[in-house]
Design an enzyme around this catalytic site. Sequence first.
Site, mmCIF file in Angstrom:
data_model
loop_
_atom_site.group_PDB
_atom_site.id
_atom_site.type_symbol
_atom_site.label_atom_id
_atom_site.label_comp_id
_atom_site.label_asym_id
_atom_site.label_seq_id
_atom_site.Cartn_x
_atom_site.Cartn_y
_atom_site.Cartn_z
ATOM 1 N N ALA A 14 -36.042 -45.296 68.201
ATOM 2 C CA ALA A 14 -34.708 -46.012 68.738
ATOM 3 C C ALA A 14 -33.455 -44.859 68.701
ATOM 4 O O ALA A 14 -32.275 -45.266 68.894
ATOM 5 C CB ALA A 14 -34.191 -46.862 67.561
ATOM 6 N N ASP A 63 -41.532 -40.491 60.394
ATOM 7 C CA ASP A 63 -42.478 -40.132 61.455
ATOM 8 C C ASP A 63 -43.462 -41.265 61.238
ATOM 9 O O ASP A 63 -44.158 -41.579 60.407
ATOM 10 C CB ASP A 63 -43.256 -38.686 60.771
ATOM 11 C CG ASP A 63 -44.249 -38.388 61.893
ATOM 12 O OD1 ASP A 63 -44.788 -39.198 62.770
ATOM 13 O OD2 ASP A 63 -44.708 -37.207 61.375
ATOM 14 N N VAL A 64 -43.588 -42.069 62.430
ATOM 15 C CA VAL A 64 -44.352 -43.195 62.480
ATOM 16 C C VAL A 64 -45.914 -42.776 62.246
ATOM 17 O O VAL A 64 -46.796 -43.949 62.084
ATOM 18 C CB VAL A 64 -44.321 -43.950 63.864
ATOM 19 C CG1 VAL A 64 -42.806 -44.480 63.973
ATOM 20 C CG2 VAL A 64 -44.770 -43.132 64.995
ATOM 21 N N SER A 142 -47.707 -47.659 79.522
ATOM 22 C CA SER A 142 -47.136 -47.194 80.398
ATOM 23 C C SER A 142 -48.096 -47.545 81.645
ATOM 24 O O SER A 142 -49.300 -47.694 81.507
ATOM 25 C CB SER A 142 -47.204 -45.750 80.197
ATOM 26 O OG SER A 142 -46.928 -44.839 81.220
ATOM 27 N N TYR A 154 -51.929 -38.652 77.091
ATOM 28 C CA TYR A 154 -51.213 -39.853 77.033
ATOM 29 C C TYR A 154 -51.395 -41.375 77.645
ATOM 30 O O TYR A 154 -51.635 -42.113 77.374
ATOM 31 C CB TYR A 154 -50.061 -39.285 77.793
ATOM 32 C CG TYR A 154 -48.813 -40.236 77.805
ATOM 33 C CD1 TYR A 154 -47.986 -40.378 76.905
ATOM 34 C CD2 TYR A 154 -48.547 -40.960 78.951
ATOM 35 C CE1 TYR A 154 -46.646 -41.066 77.123
ATOM 36 C CE2 TYR A 154 -47.462 -41.791 79.404
ATOM 37 C CZ TYR A 154 -46.449 -42.071 78.181
ATOM 38 O OH TYR A 154 -45.503 -42.664 78.387
ATOM 39 N N LYS A 158 -52.095 -44.708 76.079
ATOM 40 C CA LYS A 158 -51.499 -45.932 76.515
ATOM 41 C C LYS A 158 -52.403 -47.213 76.860
ATOM 42 O O LYS A 158 -52.016 -48.344 77.071
ATOM 43 C CB LYS A 158 -50.362 -45.573 77.859
ATOM 44 C CG LYS A 158 -49.290 -44.729 77.415
ATOM 45 C CD LYS A 158 -48.231 -45.319 76.047
ATOM 46 C CE LYS A 158 -46.819 -44.740 76.084
ATOM 47 N NZ LYS A 158 -46.401 -45.347 74.992
HETATM 48 P P1 NAP Z 1 -37.767 -40.288 74.559
HETATM 49 O O1 NAP Z 1 -36.459 -40.392 75.488
HETATM 50 O O2 NAP Z 1 -38.412 -39.086 74.712
HETATM 51 O O3 NAP Z 1 -37.683 -41.064 73.033
HETATM 52 C C1 NAP Z 1 -38.514 -41.144 72.473
HETATM 53 C C2 NAP Z 1 -38.272 -41.156 70.799
HETATM 54 O O4 NAP Z 1 -39.158 -41.234 69.970
HETATM 55 C C3 NAP Z 1 -37.145 -40.145 70.393
HETATM 56 O O5 NAP Z 1 -36.008 -40.783 69.918
HETATM 57 C C4 NAP Z 1 -37.934 -39.385 69.309
HETATM 58 O O6 NAP Z 1 -37.476 -38.736 68.381
HETATM 59 C C5 NAP Z 1 -38.916 -40.643 69.074
HETATM 60 N N1 NAP Z 1 -40.075 -40.242 68.253
HETATM 61 C C6 NAP Z 1 -41.047 -39.247 68.864
HETATM 62 N N2 NAP Z 1 -41.913 -39.099 67.986
HETATM 63 C C7 NAP Z 1 -41.689 -39.757 66.716
HETATM 64 C C8 NAP Z 1 -42.217 -39.890 65.526
HETATM 65 N N3 NAP Z 1 -43.429 -39.449 65.196
HETATM 66 N N4 NAP Z 1 -41.733 -40.788 64.648
HETATM 67 C C9 NAP Z 1 -40.507 -41.474 64.888
HETATM 68 N N5 NAP Z 1 -39.954 -41.208 66.127
HETATM 69 C C10 NAP Z 1 -40.693 -40.458 67.079
HETATM 70 O O7 NAP Z 1 -38.804 -41.478 75.435
HETATM 71 P P2 NAP Z 1 -38.657 -42.678 76.192
HETATM 72 O O8 NAP Z 1 -38.595 -42.445 77.549
HETATM 73 O O9 NAP Z 1 -37.343 -43.455 75.881
HETATM 74 O O10 NAP Z 1 -39.778 -43.503 76.012
HETATM 75 C C11 NAP Z 1 -40.036 -44.512 75.039
HETATM 76 C C12 NAP Z 1 -41.476 -45.018 75.101
HETATM 77 O O11 NAP Z 1 -41.413 -45.461 76.462
HETATM 78 C C13 NAP Z 1 -42.365 -43.986 74.665
HETATM 79 O O12 NAP Z 1 -43.450 -44.749 74.113
HETATM 80 C C14 NAP Z 1 -42.865 -43.720 76.086
HETATM 81 O O13 NAP Z 1 -44.237 -43.358 76.085
HETATM 82 C C15 NAP Z 1 -42.631 -45.014 76.870
HETATM 83 N N6 NAP Z 1 -42.656 -44.906 78.313
HETATM 84 C C16 NAP Z 1 -41.631 -44.382 78.918
HETATM 85 C C17 NAP Z 1 -41.752 -44.056 80.299
HETATM 86 C C18 NAP Z 1 -40.481 -43.405 81.086
HETATM 87 O O14 NAP Z 1 -40.688 -43.166 82.190
HETATM 88 N N7 NAP Z 1 -39.337 -42.881 80.397
HETATM 89 C C19 NAP Z 1 -42.346 -44.542 81.082
HETATM 90 C C20 NAP Z 1 -43.496 -45.294 80.563
HETATM 91 C C21 NAP Z 1 -43.556 -45.465 79.025
HETATM 92 P P3 NAP Z 1 -36.542 -37.311 68.519
HETATM 93 O O15 NAP Z 1 -35.362 -37.770 69.170
HETATM 94 O O16 NAP Z 1 -36.445 -37.023 67.135
HETATM 95 O O17 NAP Z 1 -37.679 -36.699 69.305
#
Ligand code: NAP
Length: 253
Positions: A14, A63-64, A142, A154, A158
């Site tokens: 978040a 860390d999840v 995704s 990935y 997913k």
């Molecule tokens: P993002 O901007 O990279 O944000 C991901 C967040 O997850 C970051 O705040 C990150 O923390 C946190 N995180 C990563 N590893 C973690 C861990 N081990 N424990 C706790 N928190 C952790 O990604 P997003 O684009 O918002 O994506 C969110 C979700 O939607 C993901 O599951 C992604 O795969 C999915 N998704 C995204 C897209 C897209 O187009 N963006 C498309 C399909 C699916 P840090 O800030 O510390 O790194």
Amino acid sequence: MTESHSRVAIVTGAGRGIGAAVARKLASDGFAVALLDLNEESVKQGAEDIVSAGGRAIGVALDVSNAEQVEAAVARVAEELGAPTVLVNNAGITRDNLIFKMTEQDWDSVLGVHLKGSFLMTRAAQKYMTEQRWGRIVNLSSTSALGNRGQVNYSAAKAGMQGFTKTLAIELGKFGITANAIAPGFIETDMTAATAERLGVPFEDFKAFAAKEIPVQRTGTPDDIAHTVSFLVSEGAGFVSGQVIYVAGGPKD
Ligand code: NAP
């Protein structure tokens, strides 16, 4: 206040992007929200913003993919906000590469955060949901689950999220708990910006190129996903379970 005022929601990842938008939306829907992320500063700020706007929220660093940290964080949420009965498994990372160049660590990290992280979070939170005889679990899948060049780790994670979701729906349904997955297409966040950078394309060009292939002719925003989460965790969505909703500006599966 809405019907969901007394409910407590956990959103992982978040700190930014989709997770931050989901946390804001659930707070405006009346949920008390626990923002969980690796980055403590960003979730503390996100929680403060919600509290300043009149809501209830806390930010917790974890860390999840670490079982002890997950157990401690979920227990803290229960103690400080109340029993968590909504869980959004959103935390995610990418470590893209073609399979012949992909390292074992790239594989383990991605499967560890998405799949193991969602398993650990759900195992910890379902206890409160089954006790309350009510719960809502939303997992971020995704469109890459359908296959995407350079993302064998990935896309496997997913696709795994979809099977995980359907099994949760089957096992937990009798406790009044639903489980659904959202499979976003291209959403404008740091994650897609990083992909553009890796490919050496300016983000604006990358978005414009992607938009041409999307039926609604635009790329998605975190709020597009937040609205879908808001529906799936609502009281009225209690008969929707085990589904994968593609939020991608057009049909995908
Ligand atoms: P993002 O901007 O990279 O944000 C991901 C967040 O997850 C970051 O705040 C990150 O923390 C946190 N995180 C990563 N590893 C973690 C861990 N081990 N424990 C706790 N928190 C952790 O990604 P997003 O684009 O918002 O994506 C969110 C979700 O939607 C993901 O599951 C992604 O795969 C999915 N998704 C995204 C897209 C897209 O187009 N963006 C498309 C399909 C699916 P840090 O800030 O510390 O790194």
